[in-house]
Design an enzyme around this catalytic site. Structure first.
Site, mmCIF file in Angstrom:
data_model
loop_
_atom_site.group_PDB
_atom_site.id
_atom_site.type_symbol
_atom_site.label_atom_id
_atom_site.label_comp_id
_atom_site.label_asym_id
_atom_site.label_seq_id
_atom_site.Cartn_x
_atom_site.Cartn_y
_atom_site.Cartn_z
ATOM 1 N N ALA A 161 -0.873 13.752 12.423
ATOM 2 C CA ALA A 161 -1.566 12.882 11.476
ATOM 3 C C ALA A 161 -3.056 12.838 11.788
ATOM 4 C CB ALA A 161 -0.971 11.475 11.533
ATOM 5 N N PHE A 162 -3.828 12.270 10.863
ATOM 6 C CA PHE A 162 -5.286 12.259 11.002
ATOM 7 C C PHE A 162 -5.780 11.313 12.081
ATOM 8 C CE2 PHE A 162 -4.581 8.627 8.204
ATOM 9 C CZ PHE A 162 -5.483 7.691 8.682
ATOM 10 N N GLY A 226 3.898 21.672 5.291
ATOM 11 C CA GLY A 226 4.838 20.902 6.100
ATOM 12 C C GLY A 226 6.267 21.105 5.665
ATOM 13 N N GLY A 242 3.541 10.608 11.559
ATOM 14 C CA GLY A 242 2.955 10.160 10.307
ATOM 15 C C GLY A 242 3.677 8.946 9.758
ATOM 16 N N SER A 243 3.644 8.797 8.459
ATOM 17 C CA SER A 243 4.244 7.637 7.812
ATOM 18 C C SER A 243 5.761 7.740 7.815
ATOM 19 C CB SER A 243 3.748 7.526 6.373
ATOM 20 O OG SER A 243 4.271 8.584 5.583
ATOM 21 N N GLU A 264 7.808 10.502 15.041
ATOM 22 C CA GLU A 264 6.965 9.390 15.471
ATOM 23 C C GLU A 264 6.327 8.823 14.210
ATOM 24 O OE1 GLU A 264 6.853 8.138 18.335
ATOM 25 O OE2 GLU A 264 7.600 9.685 19.688
ATOM 26 N N CYS A 298 -0.925 3.960 14.919
ATOM 27 C CA CYS A 298 0.467 3.558 14.703
ATOM 28 C C CYS A 298 0.829 2.382 15.599
ATOM 29 C CB CYS A 298 1.401 4.734 14.943
ATOM 30 S SG CYS A 298 1.177 5.541 16.536
ATOM 31 N N THR A 299 0.055 2.176 16.683
ATOM 32 C CA THR A 299 0.290 1.034 17.573
ATOM 33 C C THR A 299 -0.661 -0.136 17.303
ATOM 34 O OG1 THR A 299 -1.160 2.078 19.209
ATOM 35 C CG2 THR A 299 1.222 2.437 19.460
ATOM 36 N N GLU A 398 3.691 -1.557 6.570
ATOM 37 C CA GLU A 398 2.569 -1.137 7.409
ATOM 38 C C GLU A 398 1.406 -0.692 6.528
ATOM 39 O OE1 GLU A 398 1.762 1.973 11.071
ATOM 40 O OE2 GLU A 398 2.757 2.718 9.266
#
Length: 512
Positions: A161-162, A226, A242-243, A264, A298-299, A398
């Site tokens: 992810a970015f 992907g 990613g999402s 993840e 993500c955290t 999120e």
């Protein structure tokens, strides 16, 4: 304006660069041009050509050929090559950290920290290369020996992810390489230049060690690329970050062909603040977790759950702390908060704000989309705090933006229930000086997340521990501990060194 051109030149990035690579060699893909623009100032940094399906197949074929040689290189030798990669990353830490900051928008300190994380995982993987341990066990049959050993899987596809454009790739790649696998990396189409830079940095190491072309591969592209990786039976493991919706699509595609996936995905991370908390460390921990990387980790801390007896004090202290935040170019060390990744992310921020208002939430700080010359890219927003109820639909979701929800509780049991009552289960924390509260929080009736901290925030994991979460976070584990096992296949071996053939469980089968 940031002087990025000298940095690009040193990292080997030309105005139009390759869309695919197989270690030492790279080529311009035949696909569409993809421009990478900085959210810092809106400037187009460089353009890359995306790979086509034929480019992708060429990469996979090279990787498959390389695996046949690489798997036979002794693991400690593979570890030595990874160690040299770590040394190269040390040499380019400043330049790569600046590019991470400029292309992604996180602070320079965080950009440099991300490169340091890559260096650290190289060191970890080097040691691991001599510790790929199996087990021995006693057989119930006489003159038999049993043991387990681990073998390389093959091609590992890495979709990143970015928000961590280089570190998460290294978590996967460095471990996969010492395990004997080869890697095909599809970076985020929002941050392709940092990926190209990483390939350029390690190219010399690969060449100097006669590493087969195809051990380290990269393909530039969007969702379709992907999907090629996810559906490809030649790819043994797909590691996707990613999402949650993206992860579900990847997981389904890989499962359909009975492949392996390591996911993840999203987080909706909470910090519980109890009456015994040391607020002098709790407040900074909450603020960094909520606004670091502009809330795009993500955290990142999304929710803070505060005991009613200290709710007003915590709310006031957070508002005061937010008032001290400096927002602007992440390359300026005086600033705490940089931009969101693009204007679409700003739209998501605005949509979330609207949903909070409709649900009955009350904003304590902000929200605001910032305007003016310093914010000309249109990607800067004000970190905000809203008093809400946990059951609001938007709170359950999120949002990748610096929006912090504050929620009150009466008992610790209630606080833990609130924390766990979301679909995601990545990171969590409690601030308390009460040992009973901390132990309850870490027990089987406490946090249901993959990461649970005491007196530190939700953000900022170290590479020594396994990183990952439960529920809609995907269940994968990367980086430290025994995460290496995801990149290998387990084999149980039984050796009969006698002159008879006894069967297990006392089964008799006699023939002449």
């Amino acid at each position: 304006m940031v002087e990025i051109d000298p940095i690009l030149k040193k990292l080997g990035i030309e105005s139009v660069n390759h869309g695919a690579s197989t270690g030492q060699n790279s080529w311009a893909g035949a696909g569409e041009i993809l421009e990478s623009s900085s959210p810092v100032d809106g400037r187009t940094i460089a353009a890359v050509t995306q790979c086509t399906r034929s480019d992708y197949d060429r990469v996979i074929e090279n990787a498959a050929m390389a695996f046949k040689t690489w798997r036979n290189v002794p693991a400690p030798k593979r570890g030595e090559i990874v160690r040299q990669m770590g040394e190269q990353l040390r040499n380019y830490k400043q330049e790569l950290g600046m590019l991470v900051s400029y292309e992604m928008g996180k602070s320079l300190q965080e950009g440099l920290g991300e490169v340091q994380e890559m260096i650290d995982i190289c060191d970890f993987a080097t040691g691991l290369s001599r510790q790929l341990y199996g087990l021995t066990m006693h057989s119930e049959r006489p003159q038999h020996r049993m043991y387990e050993q681990w073998h390389p899987l093959g091609i590992v596809g890495i979709i990143t992810a970015f928000n961590f454009p280089v570190a998460v790739w290294s978590w996967n790649a460095m471990l996969a390489w010492v395990c004997g696998d080869v890697c095909v990396w599809k970076p985020s189409e929002k941050t392709p230049l940092t990926a190209i830079a990483c390939q350029n940095i390690i190219k010399t190491v690969l060449k100097n060690n006669d590493v087969p072309e195809g051990v380290s591969c990269m393909v530039i592209g969007g969702r379709e690329t992907g999907e090629w990786i996810s559906g490809d039976t030649r790819v043994s493991l797909v590691s996707a970050t990613g999402s949650t919706p993206m992860g579900k699509a990847v997981g389904e595609a890989v499962a359909r062909r009975l492949g392996r996936s390591l996911l993840e995905l999203g987080g909706n991370n909470a910090i519980i603040v109890t009456p015994s908390a040391d607020l002098s460390i709790a407040i900074p921990g909450i603020v960094f977790g909520a606004v670091g990387t502009a809330g795009q980790r993500c955290t990142s801390t999304r929710r803070v759950i505060v005991h009613e007896s200290i709710f007003a004090e915590v709310k006031d202290r957070l508002a005061k702390a937010y008032g001290q935040l400096q927002i602007g170019s992440p390359l300026d060390p005086a600033n705490h908060v940089g931009p969101l990744i693009d204007r679409h992310a700003v739209q998501q921020y605005e949509a979330a704000v609207e949903k909070v208002n409709r649900a009955g939430g009350k904003f304590i700080v902000g929200p605001n989309v910032l305007e003016g010359e310093a914010y000309a890219s249109g990607c800067y927003v004000q970190p905000c705090i809203a008093e809400v109820e946990n059951h609001y639909a938007i709170v359950q979701h999120e949002t990748f933006a610096p929006i912090l929800y504050i929620i009150r509780y009466e008992s610790l049991d209630e606080a833990i229930a609130i924390q766990n009552d979301v679909p995601q289960g990545l990171s969590s924390a409690i601030f308390t000086l009460n040992v009973r509260e901390s132990e309850q929080y870490l027990s089987q009736v406490g946090s249901d997340c993959g990461i649970a901290n005491v007196n530190i925030g939700t953000s900022g994991a170290e590479i020594g521990g396994a990183f990952g979460g439960e529920k809609e976070t995907g269940g994968g584990r990367e980086s430290g501990s025994d995460a290496w096992k995801a990149y290998m296949r387990r084999q149980t071996n039984t050796i009969n060194y006698g002159n008879a053939l006894p069967l297990a469980q006392g089964i008799k089968f006699e023939i002449e």
